[in-house]
Design a protein around this motif. Structure first.
Motif: not given
Length: 303
Positions: A124-131, A226-230, A251-255
């Motif tokens: 486990s840990g930090l999961w992230f998703f960039n839509s 309906l919109a992008p999200y992290n 700066f490029s920003l993801n989750a």
């Protein structure tokens, strides 16, 4: 957390992939994050050019069809594969990808959550998703990412911010705030269940509920959000952040930006960051829930 079989396998595969040149870690230098609230961020300076798939210009071939066998960790059920990120931000940076084509911009499915739980119960840990692109996704093929964290370690630099927001929401203190970040984020305590399949169902349901709370739409009626999200997921909480754009002030920003990890490149305006701080940087790329309401009302009026 389980026996961390996947973590051990990721380390072993990383060693082999590094020897064969299949793994290309991003070389960075740690900087003190300047500006207000800098202590809540980890800032790194990239010491080389961005990998081709992160650059805004030019075609982007799909690296997951097929995926590089030298990066494969293990098959997860019949529909997913756990592989190493070719350009890891830390040792053992993992990707959970679909075997067949599935778009990053569509909803996460029960199958995605079921595969995630299979991995998460062991490592486990930090999961992230960039839509999608406006949320910082560099590839259109569906992939969730995992940065392993040992038991008891803080999942990310801004964990306190999410826990504070969770406490306010639990105490029903969310009304009347003018905080841009709070108005673009929904967070909930992560539920647990003894049965892994049931846990996947509960997580999938929570994800859908948070998406509706963020005005992203209902997965049952909308083909795509309906919109992008992290999305951020830790052993304790799940959060979704509604996005407006992918970058600001160079700066490029993801989750990971919302988790508190910032990457500076040659295009990043560090002077701006020193004057304004990381929180202001994040504010510039989010879309508040009220924005969706305003858009909807405007559309109804014009119609």
């Amino acid at each position: 957390m389980g026996n961390e079989h996947f973590w051990s396998a990721a380390l072993s595969r990383s060693s082999e992939a590094l020897e064969h040149g299949a793994l290309i870690p991003l070389t960075t230098s740690r900087l003190q994050c300047p500006g207000p609230g800098g202590e809540h961020f980890e800032l790194r300076q990239l010491n080389a050019q961005l990998p081709r798939h992160h650059r805004p210009e030019g075609p982007k071939p799909n690296p997951f069809r097929p995926w590089d066998s030298e990066l494969e960790i293990e098959a997860i059920g019949l529909e997913h594969v756990l592989i190493l990120n070719k350009y890891p931000v830390q040792l053992g940076h993992m990707l959970l990808i679909t075997r067949q084509w599935a778009p990053q911009v569509h909803w996460l499915t029960f199958a995605d959550w079921n595969a995630l739980v299979q991995v998460d119960r062991d490592t486990s840990g930090l999961w992230f998703f960039n839509s999608g692109p406006k949320a910082g996704a560099s590839q259109p093929h569906r992939h969730l990412q995992l940065l392993r964290r040992p038991n008891g370690e803080t999942s990310c630099p801004r964990e306190g911010w999410f826990c504070s927001l969770l406490a306010k929401r639990s105490a029903q203190q969310s009304g009347g705030t003018d905080d841009v970040l709070m108005n673009s984020c929904v967070v909930a305590q992560r539920p647990n269940h003894a049965d892994p399949v049931q846990e996947a169902r509960v997580l999938h349901g929570l994800y859908r509920s948070l998406a509706m709370g963020l005005a992203l739409g209902d997965a049952e009626t909308e083909r795509a959000p309906l919109a992008p999200y992290n999305l951020l997921l830790t052993p304790d909480w799940m959060a979704l952040i509604r996005r407006r754009q992918e970058r600001s002030s160079g700066f490029s920003l993801n989750a990971l930006g919302f988790a508190g990890y910032l990457l500076a490149t040659e295009n990043s305006d560090l002077d701006w960051l020193e004057r304004n701080g990381g929180e202001r940087l994040l504010q510039k790329v989010v879309s508040q829930i009220s924005d969706a309401t305003d858009d909807s009302e405007s559309s109804m009026t014009s119609g």
